[in-house]
Design a protein around this motif. Structure first.
Motif, PDB file in Angstrom:
ATOM      1  N   THR A   1     -38.811   3.022  35.688  1.00 56.29           N
ATOM      2  CA  THR A   1     -38.507   4.400  35.008  1.00 56.29           C
ATOM      3  C   THR A   1     -39.607   4.852  33.382  1.00 56.29           C
ATOM      4  OG1 THR A   1     -36.317   4.664  35.347  1.00 56.29           O
ATOM      5  CG2 THR A   1     -37.304   6.283  33.647  1.00 56.29           C
ATOM      6  N   VAL A   2     -40.067   6.021  33.691  1.00 56.44           N
ATOM      7  CA  VAL A   2     -41.471   6.493  33.347  1.00 56.44           C
ATOM      8  C   VAL A   2     -40.919   7.291  32.540  1.00 56.44           C
ATOM      9  CG1 VAL A   2     -43.484   6.452  32.354  1.00 56.44           C
ATOM     10  CG2 VAL A   2     -42.978   5.096  33.897  1.00 56.44           C
TER      11      VAL A   2
ATOM     12  N   ALA B   1     -37.411   2.138  29.770  1.00 60.65           N
ATOM     13  CA  ALA B   1     -37.949   2.977  30.835  1.00 60.65           C
ATOM     14  C   ALA B   1     -39.046   3.095  29.343  1.00 60.65           C
ATOM     15  CB  ALA B   1     -37.108   3.910  30.063  1.00 60.65           C
ATOM     16  N   LEU B   2     -40.540   2.615  30.011  1.00 58.61           N
ATOM     17  CA  LEU B   2     -41.744   3.250  29.188  1.00 58.61           C
ATOM     18  C   LEU B   2     -42.038   4.393  28.861  1.00 58.61           C
ATOM     19  CD1 LEU B   2     -44.810   1.654  31.445  1.00 58.61           C
ATOM     20  CD2 LEU B   2     -43.419   0.822  29.522  1.00 58.61           C
TER      21      LEU B   2
ATOM     22  N   GLY C   1     -44.136   3.513  23.605  1.00 61.18           N
ATOM     23  CA  GLY C   1     -43.323   2.459  23.674  1.00 61.18           C
ATOM     24  C   GLY C   1     -41.954   2.170  24.216  1.00 61.18           C
ATOM     25  N   PHE C   2     -41.344   1.700  24.074  1.00 59.74           N
ATOM     26  CA  PHE C   2     -40.148   1.703  24.947  1.00 59.74           C
ATOM     27  C   PHE C   2     -39.463   2.519  24.491  1.00 59.74           C
ATOM     28  CE2 PHE C   2     -42.411  -2.301  25.175  1.00 59.74           C
ATOM     29  CZ  PHE C   2     -42.638  -2.070  26.233  1.00 59.74           C
ATOM     30  N   VAL C   3     -37.979   3.232  25.133  1.00 56.48           N
ATOM     31  CA  VAL C   3     -36.936   4.151  24.345  1.00 56.48           C
ATOM     32  C   VAL C   3     -36.190   2.668  23.896  1.00 56.48           C
ATOM     33  CG1 VAL C   3     -34.600   4.615  24.551  1.00 56.48           C
ATOM     34  CG2 VAL C   3     -36.694   5.381  26.544  1.00 56.48           C
ATOM     35  N   ALA C   4     -35.450   1.639  24.534  1.00 53.12           N
ATOM     36  CA  ALA C   4     -35.359   1.280  23.015  1.00 53.12           C
ATOM     37  C   ALA C   4     -35.894   0.299  21.837  1.00 53.12           C
ATOM     38  CB  ALA C   4     -35.138  -0.655  23.647  1.00 53.12           C
ATOM     39  N   THR C   5     -36.932   0.433  21.675  1.00 57.58           N
ATOM     40  CA  THR C   5     -37.933   0.571  20.734  1.00 57.58           C
ATOM     41  C   THR C   5     -38.521   1.776  19.570  1.00 57.58           C
ATOM     42  OG1 THR C   5     -39.769   0.853  21.664  1.00 57.58           O
ATOM     43  CG2 THR C   5     -38.984  -1.939  21.561  1.00 57.58           C
TER      44      THR C   5
END
Length: 404
Positions: free
Chosen positions: A189-190, A146-147, A118-122
């Motif tokens: 960013t990953v 970021a992923l 997912g993403f940092v935000a989720t």
């Protein structure tokens, strides 16, 4: 028959006895000091446990009042965050999010998507709007979008390169962008969970959220700085599905992703609290009134920006233990244990004070004894040292001659 001991031997023997008593008292005092330090650490630990339990109880009661008959609040908050990511047009995050949300079947069959968590935000939620804004601003949009990949193989699958090392934009994530008419460009960013350096300390396995065991900042006197609310890494709420996500070495999202992002970032009520606690801050701090201190010592000043993507704010209480009565009993039990430790510590402090007084008294007696012995020795020796004869005296006790 043995001759009686010489005065110097008696003095030496008595001094040895008194010195041994001083050593015994010194060891006894050290023992009491060790006990006091141990009890103080126990009291500090109990204070932390009680504070944590009271915080959870407070959140439970306030959350219950806020979310009665509103079971969809968490889902709505998450949907708002997802929509804000979709609005970030021509970004890798928007493309991946669109594929995961709106084209789930295709995403499940795409190799590059299988390793993306997912993403940092989720991947995390918070229970306070101010905290969401602050942590988002602290991380920045690049990190929030970021992923997050589970393994390094997943990271490698995002980009393909030709023989000259140039990015092949007909493969990887760029191929996915073309499916939606998006021509991706620029950096993104990953985070790779497998490659991140995990938290080296212990995790509270009894906590449903598996929070990290971190030591509260304390001044030399033992008191915590005013306004300290906790560590940001432990204020992120993880959903059950994300709690079960572990690396091959057994580390969760909190120990890997969020610890790498926040480390020991401290959260305070006000900027003034941050200023007061500066000597205790090594990895930065934020305050609910907008203060941001970076780990390098730089402050963020001015008005906050409007943030497009933020951590979802949810008042859900699913992360709290169900048996609230048991928690309340635990608070009482831990408070009673703390009182017992305080009584033991006061008793040890009284014993230490008594030993210190005896030590001081014994040391004074030894010094007086040595002084008196030296004076006595001087007085016994001084008449033998060639004193002048007074008129009419005979220092050698010789009999006067009878001859004229």
């Amino acid at each position: 028959m043995a001759s009686p001991p010489l005065p110097s031997q008696i003095v030496g023997f008595n001094c040895k006895v008194m010195e041994e008593e001083l050593q015994r008292l010194c060891l006894q005092g050290s023992h009491h000091e060790d006990n006091i330090r141990f009890l103080k650490s126990e009291i500090d630990a109990l204070e932390v446990v009680c504070a944590d339990l009271r915080t959870k109880l407070g959140k439970y009661h306030s959350s219950m009042a806020a979310v009665v008959n509103n079971d969809t609040s968490a889902q709505e908050a998450e949907q708002r965050t997802i929509q804000s990511i979709l609005d970030q047009d021509k970004t890798v995050a928007a493309v991946i999010c669109q594929l995961k949300v709106r084209h789930y079947e295709r995403a499940s069959k795409t190799p590059v998507m299988k390793d993306i968590l997912g993403f940092v935000a989720t991947l995390g939620k918070v229970n306070d709007d101010n905290l969401s804004r602050l942590l988002t601003e602290y991380l920045g949009m690049d990190n929030m979008l970021a992923l997050v990949c589970k393994t390094y193989d997943g990271v490698k699958g995002l980009e393909k390169y030709d023989k000259d090392g140039i990015i092949d934009k007909s493969g990887g994530v760029y191929e996915l962008g073309r499916l939606f008419g998006k021509f991706l460009d620029g950096r993104f960013t990953v985070f790779c969970l497998e490659s991140s350096r995990p938290f080296s300390g212990e995790v509270d396995i009894d906590d449903p959220q598996r929070k990290l065991i971190l030591h509260r900042p304390r001044f030399p006197g033992g008191e915590s700085p005013p306004g300290f609310l906790g560590f940001a890494v432990n204020m992120i709420h993880l959903d059950r599905e994300h709690l079960s996500c572990l690396t091959a070495s057994g580390h969760g999202l909190r120990e890997t992703l969020f610890y790498s992002l926040f480390s020991h970032l401290q959260v305070y009520k006000t900027r003034a609290d941050i200023q007061h606690a500066l000597p205790l801050i090594n990895d930065g701090a934020v305050s609910l009134d907008g203060g941001i201190l970076r780990p390098n010592g730089s402050f963020f000043l001015g008005d906050s920006k409007k943030l497009e993507v933020r951590f979802p704010v949810s008042l859900e209480v699913s992360g709290l233990p169900e048996n609230i009565t048991e928690m309340e009993e635990q608070v009482k039990l831990k408070s009673w244990e703390k009182e017992r430790c305080l009584e033991d510590m006061r008793r040890e402090e009284d014993l230490l004070k008594h030993v210190q007084e005896l030590y001081s008294k014994q040391k004074k007696e030894l010094m007086n004894y040595l002084t008196n012995a030296a004076v006595a020795q001087t007085q016994s020796v001084s008449p033998m040292i060639g004193s002048q004869a007074t008129p009419g005296s005979n220092p050698f006790a010789a009999k006067p001659s009878l001859k004229r």
